[in-house]
Design a protein around this motif. Structure first.
Motif, PDB file in Angstrom:
ATOM      1  N   ARG A   1      35.647  11.173  52.726  1.00 43.68           N
ATOM      2  CA  ARG A   1      35.438  11.020  51.426  1.00 43.68           C
ATOM      3  C   ARG A   1      35.352  12.294  50.620  1.00 43.68           C
ATOM      4  N   GLU A   2      35.886  12.186  49.478  1.00 44.84           N
ATOM      5  CA  GLU A   2      35.709  13.216  48.408  1.00 44.84           C
ATOM      6  C   GLU A   2      34.768  12.858  47.392  1.00 44.84           C
ATOM      7  N   ASP A   3      33.756  13.686  46.827  1.00 52.05           N
ATOM      8  CA  ASP A   3      32.748  13.259  45.929  1.00 52.05           C
ATOM      9  C   ASP A   3      33.217  13.600  44.522  1.00 52.05           C
TER      10      ASP A   3
ATOM     11  N   ARG B   1      35.173   4.627  58.132  1.00 50.73           N
ATOM     12  CA  ARG B   1      36.188   5.179  57.486  1.00 50.73           C
ATOM     13  C   ARG B   1      37.195   5.899  58.670  1.00 50.73           C
TER      14      ARG B   1
ATOM     15  N   ASN C   1      32.784   8.500  44.766  1.00 53.52           N
ATOM     16  CA  ASN C   1      33.482   9.125  45.875  1.00 53.52           C
ATOM     17  C   ASN C   1      34.777   8.566  46.133  1.00 53.52           C
ATOM     18  N   TYR C   2      35.670   8.868  46.863  1.00 57.53           N
ATOM     19  CA  TYR C   2      36.991   8.246  47.323  1.00 57.53           C
ATOM     20  C   TYR C   2      37.505   8.664  48.634  1.00 57.53           C
ATOM     21  N   SER C   3      38.384   7.894  49.220  1.00 58.84           N
ATOM     22  CA  SER C   3      38.828   8.357  50.272  1.00 58.84           C
ATOM     23  C   SER C   3      40.263   7.692  50.214  1.00 58.84           C
TER      24      SER C   3
ATOM     25  N   GLU D   1      29.647   5.579  60.761  1.00 55.76           N
ATOM     26  CA  GLU D   1      30.944   5.794  59.697  1.00 55.76           C
ATOM     27  C   GLU D   1      32.207   5.009  60.130  1.00 55.76           C
TER      28      GLU D   1
ATOM     29  N   MET E   1      37.391   3.607  47.357  1.00 57.56           N
ATOM     30  CA  MET E   1      36.399   4.256  46.478  1.00 57.56           C
ATOM     31  C   MET E   1      35.220   3.652  46.310  1.00 57.56           C
ATOM     32  N   TYR E   2      33.833   4.359  46.079  1.00 57.15           N
ATOM     33  CA  TYR E   2      32.824   3.781  45.638  1.00 57.15           C
ATOM     34  C   TYR E   2      32.419   4.175  44.177  1.00 57.15           C
TER      35      TYR E   2
END
Length: 106
Positions: free
Chosen positions: A11-13, A7, A34-36, A5, A40-41
């Motif tokens: 990450r938050e789903d 990051r 998800n985002y951090s 990883e 984001m993805y």
């Protein structure tokens, strides 16, 4: 050996509807997964996904729309990773009030 990883922030789903506007691919529909802080993805419904460049996202959640502009930094079979480069704009859909939210990375 697994992939490590990279990051610095967890990450938050999420599972929110969005549209992605890209100069070469037009407007695509997808989901924020998800985002951090700073990124984001998102998954996209289209089979022809952008692999680089700038994108403008409109993320819809109840009575607000978040507008985010960022760089595509990752692309795979399901979607793209976006690095957020600019403040997030929040629009209240019921009255049109606009706010700009800066990201403060510690």
């Amino acid at each position: 050996m697994g992939m490590s990883e990279r990051r610095n922030h967890p990450r938050e789903d999420l599972n929110w509807d969005l549209t992605l506007a890209h100069s070469c691919h037009g407007t695509l529909r997808g989901r924020l997964r998800n985002y951090s802080i700073g990124g984001m993805y998102i998954t996209l419904h289209a089979t022809d996904r952008p692999t680089q460049g700038m994108a403008t996202l409109r993320i819809y959640r109840e009575d607000v729309m978040l507008m985010v502009r960022g760089s595509i930094v990752h692309s795979d079979a399901e979607g793209v990773g976006i690095m957020v480069n600019e403040p997030v704009t929040v629009v209240e859909l019921f009255n049109g009030t606009v706010y700009e939210v800066s990201q403060q990375v510690a």
